[in-house]
Scaffold this active site. Structure first.
Site, short mmCIF file in Angstrom:
data_model
loop_
_atom_site.label_atom_id
_atom_site.label_comp_id
_atom_site.label_asym_id
_atom_site.label_seq_id
_atom_site.Cartn_x
_atom_site.Cartn_y
_atom_site.Cartn_z
N CYS A 124 -0.35 4.11 2.11
CA CYS A 124 -0.17 3.93 3.57
C CYS A 124 1.27 4.20 3.97
O CYS A 124 1.54 4.81 4.99
CB CYS A 124 -0.50 2.50 4.01
SG CYS A 124 -2.01 1.83 3.35
N ASP A 125 2.20 3.68 3.18
CA ASP A 125 3.60 3.63 3.62
C ASP A 125 4.56 4.52 2.82
O ASP A 125 5.73 4.64 3.19
CB ASP A 125 4.10 2.17 3.53
CG ASP A 125 3.26 1.25 4.41
OD1 ASP A 125 2.85 1.72 5.48
OD2 ASP A 125 3.03 0.10 4.02
N CYS A 138 0.84 -1.20 0.00
CA CYS A 138 0.00 0.00 0.00
C CYS A 138 0.87 1.25 0.00
O CYS A 138 1.36 1.69 1.05
CB CYS A 138 -0.92 -0.01 1.22
SG CYS A 138 -1.90 1.48 1.34
#
Ligand code: NDP
Length: 313
Positions: free
Chosen positions: A138-139, A135
């Protein structure tokens, strides 16, 4: 502990929330369990530009929050929890939540979505949380001014590569075929981005690094006479190679295809069990869009309403 409900919705992506909007407006008092990732896959998407009604685009989390609020406004009972077991042998159907509570439901809408796939390399486990991610939104933040690689050649891979290029110094896109499968507009964004280098016909053999990812070993044109081993120095390795439908918990009862997508009567959300419907990505190997998921959630709720009134339930 058992609770009886008329309409149980399992999963909280666009399909689940839309089903909840329609079912609550039809006075079916739906109960929705959000699952592991409340809001579903869109909560890990950055900008959603193709959901009708948002000419300037909207972030995935905002869109999902709006859908949730809309469902709650009409009385949908939205809860945190996961379906961990099912008994669909006879109505009312039994669904166990978090291994404890049992819901007896006259009807069920399965909208559990799909989950990101991994390559299956031992190194993906070894470096999980230490440079391997599925992701980018997300990261990606952790890789500002670093070098990263994204695996895949579809829309997700192109979207993630473009997003990461806004943060990282350099993005390799590792594509196993000699072409991208993504839509033309996404391809163009990737191919014209000076920070993105597309490695066509490359496959990943493994990752290297002491504690955290520091590089990837690739093979170019595997099995060909000009096969070549390639090493790239990277700090992050992002998977974007598609998804697996989240249907395992229903499999003893519900028919799926060989990949696990729930089979429905064509053009409807009806599964092989009366009163049990499937909506969104868990039943859709073809379109997998937020808007098609929302549309099928609406269909499922309408079918639930008809089913319950035919049975006078
Ligand atoms: P896709 O199935 O479209 O693409 C998967 C990609 O991963 C393909 O390039 C595939 O390669 C590659 N791949 C699969 N397995 C492996 C493997 N083991 N090793 C290396 N590469 C592999 O999935 P997406 O998640 O990209 O997209 C799913 C759907 O969602 C699509 O319909 C897409 O259009 C849509 N989508 C739309 C977006 C938007 O409109 N904003 C954003 C994201 C997704 P190969 O081509 O060789 O099979």
């Amino acid at each position: 502990m058992t609770e009886k409900v008329r309409c149980l919705i399992i999963g909280s992506g666009p399909a689940g929330y839309t089903a909840a909007i329609y079912a609550s407006r039809a006075n079916l008092s739906p109960v929705l369990y959000e699952g592991m990732q409340p809001g579903g896959q869109l909560t890990t998407t950055n900008e959603v530009e193709n959901f009708p009604g948002y000419p300037e685009g909207i972030t995935g989390p905002e869109l999902m929050e709006d859908l949730k609020k809309q469902a709650e406004r009409f009385g949908a009972d939205i809860r945190f929890g996961m379906a961990t077991a099912t008994d669909l042998s006879a109505a009312p159907y039994k669904v166990t939540i978090d291994g404890e509570k049992v819901i007896e439901a006259e009807t069920i809408i399965i909208s559990t979505g799909a989950t990101a796939k991994y390559l299956g390399l031992p190194d993906e486990q070894k470096y999980a949380g230490s440079g391997v991610s599925a992701c980018a939104t997300c990261d990606g933040f952790f890789y500002r001014k670093r070098k990263v690689a994204v695996v895949g050649g579809g829309d997700t891979a192109c979207e993630e590569a473009t997003y990461l290029a806004g943060l990282a110094d350099k993005v390799f896109l590792i594509v196993r075929k000699p072409f991208l499968r993504a839509s033309k507009i996404m391809q163009e964004r990737v191919l014209t981005n000076p920070k993105i280098e597309v490695l066509f016909e490359h496959e990943t053999l493994g990752l290297t690094g002491n504690m955290v990812v520091e590089g990837a070993d690739l093979v170019k044109r595997r099995g060909q006479t000009d096969e070549e081993k390639v090493h790239i120095a990277i700090d992050g390795f992002f998977l974007a190679i598609g998804h697996k439908p989240n249907s395992d918990v229903f499999k003893p009862w519900i028919e799926t295809d060989e990949v696990g997508y729930i089979k429905t009567v064509p053009g409807t959300p009806q599964t092989n069990i009366p009163g049990v419907f499937a909506a969104g990505d868990v039943a859709d190997p073809h379109y997998r869009q937020a808007i098609t998921a929302a549309g099928s959630g609406c269909q499922a709720a309408i079918e639930v309403e008809r089913y319950l009134s035919e049975k006078s339930l």
